[in-house]
Scaffold this motif. Structure first.
Motif, PDB file in Angstrom:
ATOM      1  N   GLN A  39       0.843  -1.198   0.000  1.00  0.00           N
ATOM      2  CA  GLN A  39       0.000   0.000   0.000  1.00  0.00           C
ATOM      3  C   GLN A  39       0.881   1.252   0.000  1.00  0.00           C
ATOM      4  N   VAL A  40       0.395   2.311  -0.603  1.00  0.00           N
ATOM      5  CA  VAL A  40       1.139   3.574  -0.581  1.00  0.00           C
ATOM      6  C   VAL A  40       1.223   4.062   0.864  1.00  0.00           C
ATOM      7  N   HIS A  41       2.421   4.402   1.287  1.00  0.00           N
ATOM      8  CA  HIS A  41       2.678   4.897   2.636  1.00  0.00           C
ATOM      9  C   HIS A  41       3.898   5.804   2.586  1.00  0.00           C
ATOM     10  N   GLY A  42       4.131   6.553   3.639  1.00  0.00           N
ATOM     11  CA  GLY A  42       5.215   7.523   3.623  1.00  0.00           C
ATOM     12  C   GLY A  42       6.229   7.332   4.730  1.00  0.00           C
ATOM     13  N   HIS A  43       7.379   7.949   4.518  1.00  0.00           N
ATOM     14  CA  HIS A  43       8.477   7.942   5.490  1.00  0.00           C
ATOM     15  C   HIS A  43       9.133   9.308   5.503  1.00  0.00           C
ATOM     16  N   THR A  44       9.771   9.623   6.611  1.00  0.00           N
ATOM     17  CA  THR A  44      10.728  10.719   6.639  1.00  0.00           C
ATOM     18  C   THR A  44      12.089  10.055   6.616  1.00  0.00           C
ATOM     19  N   TYR A  45      12.713  10.097   5.459  1.00  0.00           N
ATOM     20  CA  TYR A  45      14.016   9.466   5.259  1.00  0.00           C
ATOM     21  C   TYR A  45      15.124  10.389   5.760  1.00  0.00           C
ATOM     22  N   PHE A  46      16.167   9.795   6.344  1.00  0.00           N
ATOM     23  CA  PHE A  46      17.375  10.526   6.697  1.00  0.00           C
ATOM     24  C   PHE A  46      18.507   9.937   5.878  1.00  0.00           C
ATOM     25  N   ALA A  47      19.235  10.803   5.207  1.00  0.00           N
ATOM     26  CA  ALA A  47      20.296  10.339   4.308  1.00  0.00           C
ATOM     27  C   ALA A  47      21.626  10.965   4.671  1.00  0.00           C
ATOM     28  N   ASN A  48      22.674  10.211   4.398  1.00  0.00           N
ATOM     29  CA  ASN A  48      24.045  10.707   4.478  1.00  0.00           C
ATOM     30  C   ASN A  48      24.742  10.279   3.202  1.00  0.00           C
ATOM     31  N   VAL A  49      25.367  11.240   2.531  1.00  0.00           N
ATOM     32  CA  VAL A  49      26.126  10.984   1.310  1.00  0.00           C
ATOM     33  C   VAL A  49      27.601  11.188   1.646  1.00  0.00           C
ATOM     34  N   THR A  50      28.437  10.201   1.322  1.00  0.00           N
ATOM     35  CA  THR A  50      29.873  10.293   1.552  1.00  0.00           C
ATOM     36  C   THR A  50      30.579  10.372   0.209  1.00  0.00           C
ATOM     37  N   ILE A  51      31.345  11.435   0.017  1.00  0.00           N
ATOM     38  CA  ILE A  51      32.087  11.670  -1.222  1.00  0.00           C
ATOM     39  C   ILE A  51      33.539  11.904  -0.854  1.00  0.00           C
ATOM     40  N   ALA A  52      34.452  11.378  -1.665  1.00  0.00           N
ATOM     41  CA  ALA A  52      35.877  11.549  -1.387  1.00  0.00           C
ATOM     42  C   ALA A  52      36.623  11.871  -2.681  1.00  0.00           C
ATOM     43  N   GLY A  53      37.792  12.461  -2.516  1.00  0.00           N
ATOM     44  CA  GLY A  53      38.634  12.772  -3.662  1.00  0.00           C
ATOM     45  C   GLY A  53      39.927  13.419  -3.220  1.00  0.00           C
ATOM     46  N   ASP A  54      40.803  13.643  -4.167  1.00  0.00           N
ATOM     47  CA  ASP A  54      42.097  14.258  -3.887  1.00  0.00           C
ATOM     48  C   ASP A  54      42.190  15.702  -4.356  1.00  0.00           C
ATOM     49  N   GLU A  55      41.334  16.091  -5.287  1.00  0.00           N
ATOM     50  CA  GLU A  55      41.419  17.424  -5.885  1.00  0.00           C
ATOM     51  C   GLU A  55      40.173  18.237  -5.557  1.00  0.00           C
ATOM     52  N   LEU A  56      40.374  19.512  -5.243  1.00  0.00           N
ATOM     53  CA  LEU A  56      39.263  20.430  -5.036  1.00  0.00           C
ATOM     54  C   LEU A  56      38.953  21.137  -6.347  1.00  0.00           C
ATOM     55  N   ASP A  57      37.728  21.635  -6.474  1.00  0.00           N
ATOM     56  CA  ASP A  57      37.371  22.364  -7.694  1.00  0.00           C
ATOM     57  C   ASP A  57      37.911  23.792  -7.632  1.00  0.00           C
ATOM     58  N   GLU A  58      37.609  24.589  -8.651  1.00  0.00           N
ATOM     59  CA  GLU A  58      38.149  25.947  -8.758  1.00  0.00           C
ATOM     60  C   GLU A  58      37.673  26.868  -7.638  1.00  0.00           C
ATOM     61  N   SER A  59      36.599  26.486  -6.942  1.00  0.00           N
ATOM     62  CA  SER A  59      36.107  27.298  -5.828  1.00  0.00           C
ATOM     63  C   SER A  59      36.596  26.787  -4.474  1.00  0.00           C
ATOM     64  N   GLY A  60      37.378  25.712  -4.481  1.00  0.00           N
ATOM     65  CA  GLY A  60      37.905  25.164  -3.242  1.00  0.00           C
ATOM     66  C   GLY A  60      37.045  24.098  -2.603  1.00  0.00           C
ATOM     67  N   PHE A  61      36.040  23.616  -3.330  1.00  0.00           N
ATOM     68  CA  PHE A  61      35.173  22.556  -2.824  1.00  0.00           C
ATOM     69  C   PHE A  61      35.554  21.218  -3.442  1.00  0.00           C
ATOM     70  N   LEU A  62      35.364  20.151  -2.687  1.00  0.00           N
ATOM     71  CA  LEU A  62      35.365  18.818  -3.282  1.00  0.00           C
ATOM     72  C   LEU A  62      34.099  18.735  -4.134  1.00  0.00           C
ATOM     73  N   VAL A  63      32.973  19.075  -3.537  1.00  0.00           N
ATOM     74  CA  VAL A  63      31.689  19.321  -4.210  1.00  0.00           C
ATOM     75  C   VAL A  63      30.903  20.204  -3.255  1.00  0.00           C
ATOM     76  N   ASN A  64      30.153  21.123  -3.775  1.00  0.00           N
ATOM     77  CA  ASN A  64      29.382  22.035  -2.945  1.00  0.00           C
ATOM     78  C   ASN A  64      28.251  21.269  -2.256  1.00  0.00           C
ATOM     79  N   PHE A  65      28.126  21.447  -0.941  1.00  0.00           N
ATOM     80  CA  PHE A  65      27.055  20.775  -0.190  1.00  0.00           C
ATOM     81  C   PHE A  65      25.684  21.056  -0.806  1.00  0.00           C
ATOM     82  N   LYS A  66      25.485  22.284  -1.252  1.00  0.00           N
ATOM     83  CA  LYS A  66      24.197  22.663  -1.825  1.00  0.00           C
ATOM     84  C   LYS A  66      23.883  21.852  -3.087  1.00  0.00           C
ATOM     85  N   THR A  67      24.897  21.526  -3.857  1.00  0.00           N
ATOM     86  CA  THR A  67      24.691  20.733  -5.074  1.00  0.00           C
ATOM     87  C   THR A  67      24.136  19.356  -4.725  1.00  0.00           C
TER      88      THR A  67
END
Length: 144
Positions: A39-67
């Motif tokens: 049956q259709v039902h809902g949840h409040t999901y909590f997520a965590n995204v883990t990203i890694a790398g060696d190089e930062l972008d031109e703005s100094g971010f690995l990736v912008n949190f807002k993105t």
């Protein structure tokens, strides 16, 4: 959000970024094994995204949190997951179970990261569906 500690895979990268967010969404699992969850039902999901790398972008971010939030939260918050194009209803591998939603979240993030100049890697998606149930998706792609 309450600070939480998530399991993290070992990796050789210099930087590791983690983004937490939550979203409210409905879904159904159209398979008899799903019991009440058919049956259709809902949840409040909590997520965590883990990203890694060696190089930062031109703005100094690995990736912008807002993105990250824009790619996932804006897509899934207050939606019926079954209606998203990533969850066609023909196969159990695409029903919006927590496992499949976590995998799809990874795919969306990694597709974006692959187009960036610094090419970071999404290491894992931690997705909590209820206070007592969560999934961790880690790709077996050999990216690390």
């Amino acid at each position: 959000m309450i600070q939480q500690i998530y399991p993290s895979p070992d990796h050789p990268f210099s930087y590791e970024l983690n983004k937490d967010f939550h979203f409210a969404a409905a879904h159904s699992i159209p398979h008899e094994a799903a019991g009440k969850c058919q049956q259709v039902h809902g949840h409040t999901y909590f997520a965590n995204v883990t990203i890694a790398g060696d190089e930062l972008d031109e703005s100094g971010f690995l990736v912008n949190f807002k993105t990250i939030k824009n790619l996932l939260h804006d897509r899934f918050d207050h939606k019926v997951l079954n209606e998203d194009e990533r969850f066609p209803s023909e196969s159990g591998n695409t029903f919006p179970t927590t496992e499949v939603v976590a995998r799809v979240m990874y795919e969306i993030i990694q597709e974006y990261l692959d187009k960036t100049m610094n090419k970071p890697t999404c290491l894992q998606i931690y997705l909590r569906e209820t206070p007592t149930s969560y999934v961790i998706y880690r790709p077996k792609t050999g990216r690390v």
